[in-house]
Write a protein that holds these residues in place. Structure first.
Motif, short mmCIF file in Angstrom:
data_model
loop_
_atom_site.label_atom_id
_atom_site.label_comp_id
_atom_site.label_asym_id
_atom_site.label_seq_id
_atom_site.Cartn_x
_atom_site.Cartn_y
_atom_site.Cartn_z
N GLY A 56 -12.62 -6.01 1.06
CA GLY A 56 -12.30 -5.81 -0.35
C GLY A 56 -10.81 -5.72 -0.60
O GLY A 56 -10.28 -6.34 -1.53
N THR A 57 -10.12 -4.98 0.25
CA THR A 57 -8.67 -4.85 0.14
C THR A 57 -7.99 -6.20 0.35
O THR A 57 -7.06 -6.56 -0.39
CB THR A 57 -8.13 -3.83 1.16
OG1 THR A 57 -8.74 -2.56 0.90
CG2 THR A 57 -6.62 -3.69 1.09
N LEU A 58 -8.45 -6.95 1.34
CA LEU A 58 -7.85 -8.26 1.63
C LEU A 58 -8.13 -9.27 0.53
O LEU A 58 -7.27 -10.10 0.21
CB LEU A 58 -8.35 -8.77 2.98
CG LEU A 58 -7.88 -7.94 4.18
CD1 LEU A 58 -8.68 -8.30 5.44
CD2 LEU A 58 -6.39 -8.11 4.42
N ARG A 63 -5.44 -12.28 0.28
CA ARG A 63 -5.42 -12.81 1.64
C ARG A 63 -6.73 -13.50 2.03
O ARG A 63 -6.74 -14.38 2.86
CB ARG A 63 -5.12 -11.71 2.63
CG ARG A 63 -3.72 -11.14 2.43
CD ARG A 63 -3.35 -10.21 3.56
NE ARG A 63 -2.07 -9.60 3.31
CZ ARG A 63 -0.89 -10.18 3.52
NH1 ARG A 63 -0.84 -11.40 3.96
NH2 ARG A 63 0.22 -9.54 3.27
N LEU A 64 -7.84 -13.07 1.42
CA LEU A 64 -9.15 -13.67 1.66
C LEU A 64 -9.78 -14.04 0.34
O LEU A 64 -9.47 -13.45 -0.70
CB LEU A 64 -10.08 -12.70 2.41
CG LEU A 64 -9.65 -12.25 3.80
CD1 LEU A 64 -10.68 -11.28 4.37
CD2 LEU A 64 -9.45 -13.42 4.74
N LEU A 72 -13.31 -16.58 3.30
CA LEU A 72 -12.42 -17.62 3.79
C LEU A 72 -10.99 -17.12 3.68
O LEU A 72 -10.69 -16.23 2.88
CB LEU A 72 -12.57 -18.89 2.95
CG LEU A 72 -13.96 -19.51 2.89
CD1 LEU A 72 -13.98 -20.65 1.87
CD2 LEU A 72 -14.38 -19.99 4.26
N LEU A 73 -10.10 -17.72 4.45
CA LEU A 73 -8.69 -17.36 4.35
C LEU A 73 -8.15 -17.75 2.98
O LEU A 73 -8.46 -18.82 2.47
CB LEU A 73 -7.87 -18.09 5.42
CG LEU A 73 -8.18 -17.73 6.87
CD1 LEU A 73 -7.27 -18.53 7.79
CD2 LEU A 73 -8.02 -16.25 7.12
N GLY A 74 -7.34 -16.89 2.43
CA GLY A 74 -6.66 -17.18 1.18
C GLY A 74 -5.30 -17.80 1.48
O GLY A 74 -5.02 -18.20 2.61
#
Length: 82
Positions: A56-58, A63-64, A72-74
């Motif tokens: 959630g933070t990422l 970032r995601l 997935l990667l952001g």
């Protein structure tokens, strides 16, 4: 540098747990496996609640990106080698 990349800040600003979760998602993405909460928890030996919080933070930090029940990667401007 794009505006969304600028808002991410330095990767060193992530906590150790967030970095572990991010790297697990990256490794799963590279292997073309779904980076679900359960897959990341299994890969990192973290509890699903901790993984969910970090994901959630990422996501909030850009970032995601969530895709269905996986991640997935952001946007990022630094590379990971796997």
């Amino acid at each position: 540098m794009r505006e969304d990349e600028e808002s991410l800040g330095d990767a060193q600003e992530m906590s150790g747990t967030e970095l572990t979760v991010y790297e697990a998602v990256a490794a799963l993405n590279v292997d073309e496996r779904s980076a679900t909460i359960s897959a990341v928890a299994e890969m990192t030996a973290l509890g699903e609640d901790d993984v969910r919080r970090c994901l959630g933070t990422l996501v909030e930090g850009g970032r995601l990106v969530p895709k269905g029940d996986a991640y997935l990667l952001g946007a990022h401007d630094w590379g990971l080698e796997y």
